[in-house]
Design an enzyme around this catalytic site. Structure first.
Site, PDB file in Angstrom:
ATOM      1  N   ASP A   1       7.680   5.186 -14.101  1.00  0.00           N
ATOM      2  CA  ASP A   1       7.356   3.891 -14.711  1.00  0.00           C
ATOM      3  C   ASP A   1       8.578   3.194 -15.299  1.00  0.00           C
ATOM      4  O   ASP A   1       8.484   2.058 -15.748  1.00  0.00           O
ATOM      5  CB  ASP A   1       6.308   4.065 -15.819  1.00  0.00           C
ATOM      6  CG  ASP A   1       4.977   4.498 -15.255  1.00  0.00           C
ATOM      7  OD1 ASP A   1       4.107   4.933 -16.042  1.00  0.00           O
ATOM      8  OD2 ASP A   1       4.799   4.425 -14.024  1.00  0.00           O
TER       9      ASP A   1
ATOM     10  N   ARG B   1      -0.838  -6.854 -18.363  1.00  0.00           N
ATOM     11  CA  ARG B   1      -1.723  -5.684 -18.379  1.00  0.00           C
ATOM     12  C   ARG B   1      -1.175  -4.604 -19.295  1.00  0.00           C
ATOM     13  O   ARG B   1      -1.925  -3.809 -19.837  1.00  0.00           O
ATOM     14  CB  ARG B   1      -1.825  -5.079 -16.967  1.00  0.00           C
ATOM     15  CG  ARG B   1      -2.472  -5.957 -15.959  1.00  0.00           C
ATOM     16  CD  ARG B   1      -2.629  -5.212 -14.661  1.00  0.00           C
ATOM     17  NE  ARG B   1      -3.273  -3.912 -14.888  1.00  0.00           N
ATOM     18  CZ  ARG B   1      -3.583  -3.089 -13.910  1.00  0.00           C
ATOM     19  NH1 ARG B   1      -3.305  -3.409 -12.658  1.00  0.00           N
ATOM     20  NH2 ARG B   1      -4.167  -1.942 -14.146  1.00  0.00           N
TER      21      ARG B   1
ATOM     22  N   ARG C   1      -7.654   0.861 -11.885  1.00  0.00           N
ATOM     23  CA  ARG C   1      -7.873   2.211 -11.349  1.00  0.00           C
ATOM     24  C   ARG C   1      -8.142   3.227 -12.458  1.00  0.00           C
ATOM     25  O   ARG C   1      -8.856   4.204 -12.264  1.00  0.00           O
ATOM     26  CB  ARG C   1      -6.636   2.701 -10.602  1.00  0.00           C
ATOM     27  CG  ARG C   1      -6.161   1.950  -9.462  1.00  0.00           C
ATOM     28  CD  ARG C   1      -4.976   2.646  -8.915  1.00  0.00           C
ATOM     29  NE  ARG C   1      -5.317   3.925  -8.306  1.00  0.00           N
ATOM     30  CZ  ARG C   1      -5.551   5.069  -8.916  1.00  0.00           C
ATOM     31  NH1 ARG C   1      -5.524   5.105 -10.194  1.00  0.00           N
ATOM     32  NH2 ARG C   1      -5.847   6.155  -8.272  1.00  0.00           N
TER      33      ARG C   1
ATOM     34  N   LYS D   1      -0.212   2.469 -23.581  1.00  0.00           N
ATOM     35  CA  LYS D   1      -1.310   2.026 -22.691  1.00  0.00           C
ATOM     36  C   LYS D   1      -1.882   3.247 -21.970  1.00  0.00           C
ATOM     37  O   LYS D   1      -3.095   3.428 -21.903  1.00  0.00           O
ATOM     38  CB  LYS D   1      -0.767   1.052 -21.661  1.00  0.00           C
ATOM     39  CG  LYS D   1      -1.673   0.827 -20.458  1.00  0.00           C
ATOM     40  CD  LYS D   1      -1.139  -0.160 -19.454  1.00  0.00           C
ATOM     41  CE  LYS D   1      -0.240   0.456 -18.430  1.00  0.00           C
ATOM     42  NZ  LYS D   1      -0.946   1.127 -17.311  1.00  0.00           N
ATOM     43  N   ASN D   2      -0.972   4.111 -21.439  1.00  0.00           N
ATOM     44  CA  ASN D   2      -1.424   5.216 -20.588  1.00  0.00           C
ATOM     45  C   ASN D   2      -2.007   6.384 -21.371  1.00  0.00           C
ATOM     46  O   ASN D   2      -2.368   7.401 -20.787  1.00  0.00           O
ATOM     47  CB  ASN D   2      -0.286   5.670 -19.672  1.00  0.00           C
ATOM     48  CG  ASN D   2       0.030   4.594 -18.651  1.00  0.00           C
ATOM     49  OD1 ASN D   2      -0.733   3.635 -18.499  1.00  0.00           O
ATOM     50  ND2 ASN D   2       1.156   4.707 -17.990  1.00  0.00           N
TER      51      ASN D   2
ATOM     52  N   ILE E   1      -7.433  10.301  -4.941  1.00  0.00           N
ATOM     53  CA  ILE E   1      -8.073  11.021  -6.051  1.00  0.00           C
ATOM     54  C   ILE E   1      -8.580  12.392  -5.601  1.00  0.00           C
ATOM     55  O   ILE E   1      -9.464  12.981  -6.230  1.00  0.00           O
ATOM     56  CB  ILE E   1      -9.248  10.192  -6.645  1.00  0.00           C
ATOM     57  CG1 ILE E   1     -10.252   9.814  -5.554  1.00  0.00           C
ATOM     58  CG2 ILE E   1      -8.735   8.972  -7.395  1.00  0.00           C
ATOM     59  CD1 ILE E   1     -11.551   9.285  -6.093  1.00  0.00           C
ATOM     60  N   ASP E   2      -7.988  12.930  -4.517  1.00  0.00           N
ATOM     61  CA  ASP E   2      -8.472  14.209  -3.992  1.00  0.00           C
ATOM     62  C   ASP E   2      -8.369  15.336  -5.014  1.00  0.00           C
ATOM     63  O   ASP E   2      -9.242  16.201  -5.103  1.00  0.00           O
ATOM     64  CB  ASP E   2      -7.711  14.564  -2.711  1.00  0.00           C
ATOM     65  CG  ASP E   2      -6.197  14.548  -2.931  1.00  0.00           C
ATOM     66  OD1 ASP E   2      -5.546  15.567  -2.670  1.00  0.00           O
ATOM     67  OD2 ASP E   2      -5.676  13.534  -3.433  1.00  0.00           O
TER      68      ASP E   2
ATOM     69  N   ARG F   1      -2.789   5.873  -4.069  1.00  0.00           N
ATOM     70  CA  ARG F   1      -3.438   6.327  -5.316  1.00  0.00           C
ATOM     71  C   ARG F   1      -4.675   7.179  -5.000  1.00  0.00           C
ATOM     72  O   ARG F   1      -5.787   6.855  -5.361  1.00  0.00           O
ATOM     73  CB  ARG F   1      -3.816   5.136  -6.193  1.00  0.00           C
ATOM     74  CG  ARG F   1      -2.724   4.120  -6.406  1.00  0.00           C
ATOM     75  CD  ARG F   1      -1.498   4.638  -7.118  1.00  0.00           C
ATOM     76  NE  ARG F   1      -1.710   5.020  -8.498  1.00  0.00           N
ATOM     77  CZ  ARG F   1      -1.594   4.177  -9.532  1.00  0.00           C
ATOM     78  NH1 ARG F   1      -1.313   2.924  -9.305  1.00  0.00           N
ATOM     79  NH2 ARG F   1      -1.785   4.589 -10.772  1.00  0.00           N
TER      80      ARG F   1
ATOM     81  N   CYS G   1      -3.400   0.504  -4.793  1.00  0.00           N
ATOM     82  CA  CYS G   1      -2.803  -0.678  -5.392  1.00  0.00           C
ATOM     83  C   CYS G   1      -1.447  -0.820  -4.706  1.00  0.00           C
ATOM     84  O   CYS G   1      -1.114  -0.067  -3.806  1.00  0.00           O
ATOM     85  CB  CYS G   1      -2.667  -0.519  -6.889  1.00  0.00           C
ATOM     86  SG  CYS G   1      -1.492   0.746  -7.287  1.00  0.00           S
TER      87      CYS G   1
HETATM   88  C1  EPZ Z   1      -0.635   7.530 -14.343  1.00  0.00           C
HETATM   89  O1  EPZ Z   1      -1.181   7.157 -13.095  1.00  0.00           O
HETATM   90  C2  EPZ Z   1      -0.142   6.243 -14.979  1.00  0.00           C
HETATM   91  N1  EPZ Z   1      -1.252   5.318 -15.172  1.00  0.00           N
HETATM   92  C3  EPZ Z   1       0.924   5.588 -14.102  1.00  0.00           C
HETATM   93  O2  EPZ Z   1       1.423   4.446 -14.809  1.00  0.00           O
HETATM   94  C4  EPZ Z   1       2.079   6.578 -13.906  1.00  0.00           C
HETATM   95  O3  EPZ Z   1       3.021   6.013 -13.027  1.00  0.00           O
HETATM   96  C5  EPZ Z   1       1.542   7.885 -13.309  1.00  0.00           C
HETATM   97  O4  EPZ Z   1       0.499   8.417 -14.163  1.00  0.00           O
HETATM   98  C6  EPZ Z   1       2.632   8.939 -13.176  1.00  0.00           C
HETATM   99  O5  EPZ Z   1       3.217   9.158 -14.425  1.00  0.00           O
HETATM  100  C7  EPZ Z   1      -2.102   5.515 -16.219  1.00  0.00           C
HETATM  101  O6  EPZ Z   1      -1.985   6.467 -16.975  1.00  0.00           O
HETATM  102  C8  EPZ Z   1      -3.195   4.505 -16.386  1.00  0.00           C
HETATM  103  P1  EPZ Z   1      -0.861  10.506 -10.909  1.00  0.00           P
HETATM  104  P2  EPZ Z   1      -2.025   8.242 -12.222  1.00  0.00           P
HETATM  105  O7  EPZ Z   1      -2.273  10.941 -10.730  1.00  0.00           O
HETATM  106  O8  EPZ Z   1      -2.794   9.115 -13.132  1.00  0.00           O
HETATM  107  C9  EPZ Z   1      -0.864  11.161  -6.191  1.00  0.00           C
HETATM  108  C10 EPZ Z   1       2.040   2.231 -15.151  1.00  0.00           C
HETATM  109  O9  EPZ Z   1       2.933   1.512 -14.660  1.00  0.00           O
HETATM  110  N2  EPZ Z   1      -2.218  11.694  -6.382  1.00  0.00           N
HETATM  111  O10 EPZ Z   1       0.081  11.360 -11.684  1.00  0.00           O
HETATM  112  O11 EPZ Z   1      -2.745   7.511 -11.156  1.00  0.00           O
HETATM  113  C11 EPZ Z   1      -0.818   9.660  -6.430  1.00  0.00           C
HETATM  114  O12 EPZ Z   1      -1.169   8.964  -5.263  1.00  0.00           O
HETATM  115  C12 EPZ Z   1       1.225   3.144 -14.250  1.00  0.00           C
HETATM  116  O13 EPZ Z   1       1.754   2.278 -16.376  1.00  0.00           O
HETATM  117  C13 EPZ Z   1      -2.850  12.289  -5.297  1.00  0.00           C
HETATM  118  O14 EPZ Z   1      -2.302  12.362  -4.202  1.00  0.00           O
HETATM  119  O15 EPZ Z   1      -0.808   9.055 -11.570  1.00  0.00           O
HETATM  120  C14 EPZ Z   1       0.613   9.440  -6.820  1.00  0.00           C
HETATM  121  O16 EPZ Z   1       1.415   9.311  -5.649  1.00  0.00           O
HETATM  122  C15 EPZ Z   1       1.626   3.044 -12.793  1.00  0.00           C
HETATM  123  N3  EPZ Z   1      -4.104  12.793  -5.471  1.00  0.00           N
HETATM  124  C16 EPZ Z   1       0.990  10.729  -7.553  1.00  0.00           C
HETATM  125  O17 EPZ Z   1      -0.004  11.705  -7.189  1.00  0.00           O
HETATM  126  C17 EPZ Z   1      -4.750  12.729  -6.692  1.00  0.00           C
HETATM  127  O18 EPZ Z   1      -5.899  13.222  -6.797  1.00  0.00           O
HETATM  128  C18 EPZ Z   1       1.006  10.597  -9.072  1.00  0.00           C
HETATM  129  O19 EPZ Z   1      -0.273  10.176  -9.458  1.00  0.00           O
HETATM  130  C19 EPZ Z   1      -4.089  12.112  -7.774  1.00  0.00           C
HETATM  131  C20 EPZ Z   1      -2.817  11.611  -7.600  1.00  0.00           C
END
Ligand code: EPZ
Length: 418
Positions: A305, A397, A92, A22-23, A123-124, A121, A116
């Protein structure tokens, strides 16, 4: 709303094949926006998040058709660069259209994703990285308004944290930038490597695949491709934990076991016998579940995950374990629900202390999120009596035919619509 009903205690054994990740698939679909023409992504799971991403791409003007587990995305005539809030709010991951849109059209207007239930989550890192590449970003009326009037310029971007989404957005933005872009502290998840493979096939030169330093050489034009998504290591890990809970042997194929090395190591430490094959792995357990400590980390660390699923296993260990969640700030909701089944767990900030109990009891529980919901069903497989898991739309999902696959392993499980 649908619920899943499980009568626990049946032996869990057999063989299943997992689908595409999925990811990864969601991002590969977004990458198709980078080139006029029809790209085909194969091994795409039939799950509601894929349906949502198809809708996002259609709203942008792409022609999206699905046949069996393949998705065709014809991005020849993109008529809009705006992604509506109602779609982004549901998923998202829609945010990953930002990079490809601004790369190809110099403009994107994407609704800001809400948080969520597993965290804010933010996006900075996405935003700062894009600004480094020459994108002007404004926030208005809940939208991210990205423009690059002079086009994108290659730059050095250092990520504070190896964010999967930020790495993906920046990779896709950089493919049309003038000159080279270096992404330092990039995420190393296998799904990133899968995206790199597709972008290289589309005509982009990218160095450092699988490392934390990616170098992207901007290309003039990209071409559409046919690409097969990598197998879903998290779906696979979920069913391997089912085997560890129920005793197995459970064989899961359709994924690369090298992508689950940390999980497989931890399964051996808790007392499982793990056999690795080229296309998957087999797990069985005869003895007791031994306690073990786990800390979730970016890849190749223990996957966040898989945290809830592993907590379900440790809830039945002969002793105490500690799980530390280092990736998300609020990813222990599953604990509150499994405690209703008799688990003995205390949460203190990012740490969960799990005191193993002898048995879990079936109970009515509510799926808090995608992985927590799946973990509740896993716990129900070995609980005494009946468990009803509600709000299972979260599970649908990310897991294709979840009940069917578990039933094929011997579970007494069914889904009902309420
Ligand atoms: C991806 O989410 C996956 N989702 C998540 O899977 C997975 O848990 C995560 O990567 C970590 O492996 C998809 O690929 C659709 P991150 P993503 O950006 O990209 C913080 C599932 O169950 N952060 O690596 O959103 C954020 O808040 C889902 O399949 C910032 O602070 O993960 C989080 O605490 C859940 N600023 C951490 O980093 C940013 O600009 C990791 O987020 C971006 C992220």
């Amino acid at each position: 709303m649908a619920s899943i009903i499980v009568n626990g205690g049946r032996p869990i054994t057999g063989e299943i094949r997992v689908g595409g990740a999925k990811n990864s698939a969601l991002k590969l679909m977004a990458a198709a926006l980078l080139a006029p023409g029809a790209s085909v992504i194969r091994n795409v799971p039939d799950i509601s998040d894929v349906t949502l991403m198809a809708e996002v791409l259609s709203v942008l003007g792409a022609r999206v058709t699905r046949e069996d587990h393949s998705v065709l995305v014809d991005a020849t005539d993109i008529t809009s660069v705006e992604t509506p809030y109602e779609l982004v709010a549901q998923m998202r991951a829609s945010i990953v259209v930002l990079g490809p849109l601004v790369a190809r059209f110099g403009r994107a207007r994407v609704a800001m994703p809400g948080g969520c239930n597993i965290g804010s989550r933010k996006i900075d890192m996405h935003i700062h990285g894009l600004e480094h590449l020459g994108v002007n970003i404004a926030f208005e009326h809940g939208f991210i308004d990205a423009t690059a009037p002079e086009g994108l310029k290659g730059a050095e971007v250092l990520l504070d944290f190896p964010s999967v989404g930020a790495t993906e957005n920046l990779l896709m933005a950089a493919v049309r930038a003038e000159g080279a872009t270096v992404i330092e502290n990039a995420a190393r998840e296998p799904e990133i490597g899968d995206l790199v493979d597709m972008l290289v096939a589309m005509g982009v030169q990218i160095e450092g695949r699988g490392s934390s330093t990616l170098v992207v050489h901007g290309a003039r034009e990209l071409s559409p491709v046919v690409h097969t998504a990598v197998g879903d290591r998290i779906e696979a890990g979920t069913y391997l934990v089912a085997g560890a809970l129920g005793g197995g042997p459970v064989t899961v194929t359709g994924f690369d076991p090298a992508h689950l090395e940390m999980l497989l190591t931890k399964l051996e430490l808790v007392g499982c016998e793990v056999a690795v094959h080229a296309d998957g792995a087999t797990v069985r357990r005869e003895g007791p579940i031994r306690p073990v400590d786990v800390a979730t980390l970016p890849y190749p660390g223990f996957p966040t995950d898989m945290q809830a699923q592993f907590m379900a296993l440790l809830a039945l260990a002969e002793g105490n374990s500690v799980i530390t969640e280092n990736v998300f700030e609020n990813r222990f909701m599953f604990a509150d629900e499994i405690k209703r089944m008799g688990a003995d767990i205390d949460i203190e900030g990012h740490r969960a202390l799990i005191r193993g109990v002898h048995a879990l009891q079936g109970a009515p529980v509510r799926s808090p999120d995608l992985r927590g919901g799946a973990a509740l069903v896993l716990a129900a497989l070995v609980a005494e009596g009946e468990t009803v898991v509600s709000d299972v739309h979260h599970i649908l999902r990310g897991y294709e035919d979840f009940c069917g696959k578990l039933a094929s392993l011997g579970a007494d499980i069914r889904m009902i619509e309420e």
